[in-house]
Design a protein around this motif. Sequence first.
Motif, short mmCIF file in Angstrom:
data_model
loop_
_atom_site.label_atom_id
_atom_site.label_comp_id
_atom_site.label_asym_id
_atom_site.label_seq_id
_atom_site.Cartn_x
_atom_site.Cartn_y
_atom_site.Cartn_z
N LYS A 117 17.75 5.33 47.68
CA LYS A 117 17.51 6.04 48.94
C LYS A 117 17.82 7.53 48.76
O LYS A 117 18.83 7.89 48.16
CB LYS A 117 18.41 5.46 50.04
N THR A 161 15.01 9.88 55.58
CA THR A 161 15.38 9.26 54.31
C THR A 161 14.14 8.60 53.74
O THR A 161 13.29 8.09 54.48
CB THR A 161 16.50 8.21 54.48
N GLU A 162 14.05 8.64 52.44
CA GLU A 162 12.91 8.01 51.76
C GLU A 162 13.48 6.97 50.80
O GLU A 162 14.54 7.18 50.21
CB GLU A 162 12.10 9.06 50.99
N GLY A 163 12.75 5.87 50.65
CA GLY A 163 13.24 4.79 49.81
C GLY A 163 12.17 4.27 48.87
O GLY A 163 11.17 4.95 48.58
N ASP A 212 8.32 5.19 48.38
CA ASP A 212 8.01 6.49 49.00
C ASP A 212 7.91 7.58 47.93
O ASP A 212 8.30 7.38 46.78
CB ASP A 212 9.10 6.88 50.00
N ARG A 228 18.76 14.68 48.41
CA ARG A 228 20.01 14.17 47.83
C ARG A 228 19.97 12.65 47.74
O ARG A 228 19.59 11.98 48.70
CB ARG A 228 21.19 14.60 48.73
N VAL A 231 21.32 9.21 48.20
CA VAL A 231 22.37 8.60 49.03
C VAL A 231 23.05 7.48 48.24
O VAL A 231 24.24 7.22 48.40
CB VAL A 231 21.77 8.05 50.33
N GLU A 232 22.27 6.81 47.43
CA GLU A 232 22.78 5.73 46.60
C GLU A 232 22.10 5.85 45.24
O GLU A 232 21.26 6.73 45.04
CB GLU A 232 22.48 4.37 47.25
N VAL A 269 17.23 7.40 58.06
CA VAL A 269 16.92 8.45 59.05
C VAL A 269 15.40 8.54 59.15
O VAL A 269 14.71 8.64 58.14
CB VAL A 269 17.49 9.82 58.64
N ARG A 277 8.43 -1.18 55.74
CA ARG A 277 9.50 -1.67 54.86
C ARG A 277 9.90 -3.11 55.18
O ARG A 277 10.64 -3.73 54.42
CB ARG A 277 10.74 -0.78 54.99
#
Lengths: 154, 276
Positions: A57, A74-76, A79, A97, A99-100, B185, B194
């Motif tokens: 993420k 946030t992009e996961g 993406d 940045r 996140v994980e 977010v 998702r």
Amino acid sequence: MEGLERIVLAHPFFAGLEAELGPVVSGCARNHRFNPGQYLAHEGDPADEFFLIRHGKVALEILPPGQSPVVFSTEGEGDIVGTSWLVPPYRWRFDARAVELTRAIGIDARCLRDKCEADPRLGYEMMKRIAPILEGRLGDMRLQMLDVYGERAR
Amino acid sequence: MTEADPFVPLPYRVGRVRRETRDITTLELAPVTGVRPDYRPGQFNMLYAFGIGEVAISVSGDPAVPGGYVHTVRDVGAVSGAIAKLKAGAMLGLRGPYGTPWPVEAAEGNDVVFVAGGLGLAPLRPAIYRVLARRERYGRVVLLYGTRSPPDILFRQELERWRRRLDVEVLVTVDRADAEWRGNVGVVPKLIARAGFDPNGAVAMVCGPEVMMRFTANALHASGLALDHIYLSMERNMKCAIGLCGHCQFGPDFVCKDGPVMRYDRIADILTVREI
């Protein structure tokens, strides 16, 4: 098919890409691993790479003067992070940045831009993939701007 | 035998009061006399703050739990503010339940997608309780929840408990956050791509601000869900609650008796008409 090419073509961003364009695109690609808190990019830096997120993420954030960073998206997995590489002056317009723990494919933007200039078919293919993402994010931003859960919505 | 006057509220006493967020409160209400009428998930009651006024509030409790009603109220005006400030032991008037329910029985055999925005999680909660109580009757169950910021997350402990289950997919997002927030977010429709569900036959139940529901319904349809498998809970200015006064007219329908839960294919065209 090489290992990296297989990984690149397995990402949703390149789903259905013509087979002969696979080596062309993956020739600009490399693997990345970002630890939590590590930055993929900083606002103002040259946008010489964009990222296909494979796992993890990434927070996209802006630092208002004198305040803490504000995360606006946030992009996961599946993406992409970064579209400023498409448009002059090719500079990042936000911080990105991890996140994980995040694994991503980085695409060398100059390499891909040069190939798009040389082969309009590839350029058009890229535009067809980027445009829906931009359109979707624009729609999301409109909804966020409305602040539908906020004081004004009362 | 004379029929009860539908405009006369019955007295209910406030039991436990729970402050959910900065401006949202949950009240447990018990009838002073008699027993609480049964209700179906998605229905609402007219709550009367004595001397101030009446407001339509959806039931947010578990329909399988006997006793009283549970209502979750946001302090947005004179009446809702007065109700949200009631203490345990206080009295209020109640008429109901009214309106159309969520299609929890019709959805059996299918994947179920709940999409809630902000306070919209409250009217959906009875349907979530009902589906989870009969979990074996459904395919995949997905709950997508979006709200303004992390402190505004409603029923947080319950969301966390549902997320720990292995048979429910719970995704939460906020519109904005600081760098301390490790969750998603973005807007709630973004979560649809998702989520793991089969759009062929899945049933979606959506509740939240109307604009959020429009964006969500469009995203659900774009993901492959048929228009007639998407249900929204509409909100209008309900007064009589029994289809007489016309205050809640919504095109050819009255939200109080033809809604609040309405099938999207029946209302999609009038949702974007400014005059309605």
